[in-house]
Scaffold this active site. Structure first.
Site, mmCIF file in Angstrom:
data_model
loop_
_atom_site.group_PDB
_atom_site.id
_atom_site.type_symbol
_atom_site.label_atom_id
_atom_site.label_comp_id
_atom_site.label_asym_id
_atom_site.label_seq_id
_atom_site.Cartn_x
_atom_site.Cartn_y
_atom_site.Cartn_z
ATOM 1 N N ASP A 83 28.769 -16.451 -14.056
ATOM 2 C CA ASP A 83 28.606 -16.164 -15.481
ATOM 3 C C ASP A 83 29.973 -16.065 -16.151
ATOM 4 O O ASP A 83 30.876 -15.394 -15.636
ATOM 5 C CB ASP A 83 27.835 -14.850 -15.650
ATOM 6 C CG ASP A 83 27.453 -14.576 -17.084
ATOM 7 O OD1 ASP A 83 27.041 -15.523 -17.781
ATOM 8 O OD2 ASP A 83 27.547 -13.406 -17.511
ATOM 9 N N GLY A 180 26.471 -5.201 -24.679
ATOM 10 C CA GLY A 180 26.452 -3.746 -24.609
ATOM 11 C C GLY A 180 25.324 -3.146 -25.424
ATOM 12 O O GLY A 180 24.477 -3.859 -25.991
ATOM 13 N N GLY A 209 23.275 -10.559 -23.654
ATOM 14 C CA GLY A 209 23.291 -9.272 -24.346
ATOM 15 C C GLY A 209 21.923 -8.768 -24.744
ATOM 16 O O GLY A 209 21.727 -8.275 -25.854
ATOM 17 N N VAL A 210 20.964 -8.856 -23.833
ATOM 18 C CA VAL A 210 19.586 -8.461 -24.150
ATOM 19 C C VAL A 210 19.384 -6.944 -24.065
ATOM 20 O O VAL A 210 18.394 -6.412 -24.553
ATOM 21 C CB VAL A 210 18.598 -9.207 -23.213
ATOM 22 C CG1 VAL A 210 17.167 -8.780 -23.451
ATOM 23 C CG2 VAL A 210 18.719 -10.708 -23.430
ATOM 24 N N ASN A 230 19.900 -12.936 -20.280
ATOM 25 C CA ASN A 230 20.930 -12.242 -19.513
ATOM 26 C C ASN A 230 20.934 -10.763 -19.877
ATOM 27 O O ASN A 230 21.030 -10.412 -21.057
ATOM 28 C CB ASN A 230 22.311 -12.825 -19.816
ATOM 29 C CG ASN A 230 22.532 -14.174 -19.187
ATOM 30 O OD1 ASN A 230 21.585 -14.925 -18.937
ATOM 31 N ND2 ASN A 230 23.782 -14.506 -18.933
ATOM 32 N N ASP A 232 22.499 -6.834 -18.485
ATOM 33 C CA ASP A 232 23.370 -6.111 -17.558
ATOM 34 C C ASP A 232 23.410 -4.621 -17.882
ATOM 35 O O ASP A 232 23.010 -3.794 -17.078
ATOM 36 C CB ASP A 232 24.776 -6.712 -17.594
ATOM 37 C CG ASP A 232 25.758 -5.945 -16.718
ATOM 38 O OD1 ASP A 232 25.348 -5.464 -15.643
ATOM 39 O OD2 ASP A 232 26.939 -5.828 -17.095
#
Length: 283
Positions: A83, A180, A209-210, A230, A232
């Site tokens: 990524d 974020g 950035g989900v 995506n 995180d």
């Protein structure tokens, strides 16, 4: 010998059938296991990503080996995906045998981005590896106060030309998302732009950035044409939540804290993959 996963097929099937594949960054063995076990619980395909944070910490090779080892231990295969890689990082990842790469040339002038992305595509496609690229800019949460969104959105005409001239397999877009979670700013996605980009470019779209998006917003983005999501921060915070819960009890072994973090992240991975519509589609 690890058998590669057909990442392109997974993403294109997701687009055709109206769901999205989850793509999640790992940070150590426990988070890699949490992703794979959560996907196994959901019976869902999944991308395990080698992201920007882990490369300076341990390097691409160690990050790749962690995922490969976790696949063996959990009995769950995945797409191993680089990524936000630079050119040299993409080359290293291809040599290691990743299933998919994202080359990030979004910071470059448009013409240079096309040229360098095309070079990556030629090399990756020679090895049978699909390429994701990004057009538009996705701000970090700490920069939101200075963001003029019109300067960040993916331009439709540029996207069409970019896809045609580079030959990429899927396109990461900027439509009001950020990396974020913000306590004060809620992402407001330009859904019409998503739909137009999906129609005009003809390739599956990727949304980075989900984390923090309301469930109904995620579902609408998928319905409009996003086929890879995506995520995180939100899952990483679940891992941290488990660690802090154990340590709040007093002196405990690190292993107990990591195990609790893994369990909580695993459950949230399963929930997210069900939200994305990919549960039950691993076969």
């Amino acid at each position: 010998m690890r058998r590669s996963v057909d990442a392109r097929k997974l993403v294109y099937e997701a687009r055709e059938q109206g769901y999205a594949v989850g793509a999640i960054n790992h940070h150590n063995e426990e988070t890699a296991e949490a992703i794979l076990l959560g996907a196994k619980d959901a019976d869902a395909p999944v991308f395990v990503q080698i992201g920007r944070a882990i490369i300076p910490h341990m390097g691409i090779r160690r990050a790749f080996d962690i995922v490969r080892r976790s696949e063996e231990e959990t009995g769950k295969s995945c797409v191993i995906h680089l990524d936000h890689g630079g050119y040299d990082e993409v080359v290293e990842a291809l040599k290691l045998g990743v299933d998919s790469v994202m080359y990030d040339g979004a910071h470059l002038p448009f013409e240079e981005n096309i040229a360098t992305t095309r070079r990556v595509v030629e090399a990756a496609h020679f090895l049978g590896v699909p390429v994701e690229a990004e057009l538009g800019k996705i701000p970090e949460v700490e920069d939101l106060d200075s963001v003029n969104w019109e300067d960040y959105y993916t331009d439709v005409d540029e996207a069409v030309r970019f896809v045609e001239e580079t030959g990429i397999d899927y396109l990461a877009i900027s439509v009001g998302i950020f990396h974020g979670i913000s306590a004060t700013t809620e992402p407001r996605l330009d859904m019409e732009r998503i739909e137009t980009l999906a129609k005009e470019t003809g390739v599956p779209l990727v949304l980075h950035g989900v984390s923090g998006l309301p469930d109904e917003t995620v579902r609408e983005a998928v319905a409009r044409g996003v086929a890879k999501l995506n995520i995180d921060t939100e899952l990483r915070l679940k891992f941290r939540e488990g660690i802090e819960a154990v340590w709040s009890e007093g002196d405990r072994h690190l292993e107990a804290a990591m195990s609790e973090g893994r369990d909580r992240m695993r459950a949230e991975v399963t929930r997210k993959l069900k939200l994305f519509g990919s549960a039950g589609r691993a076969g």
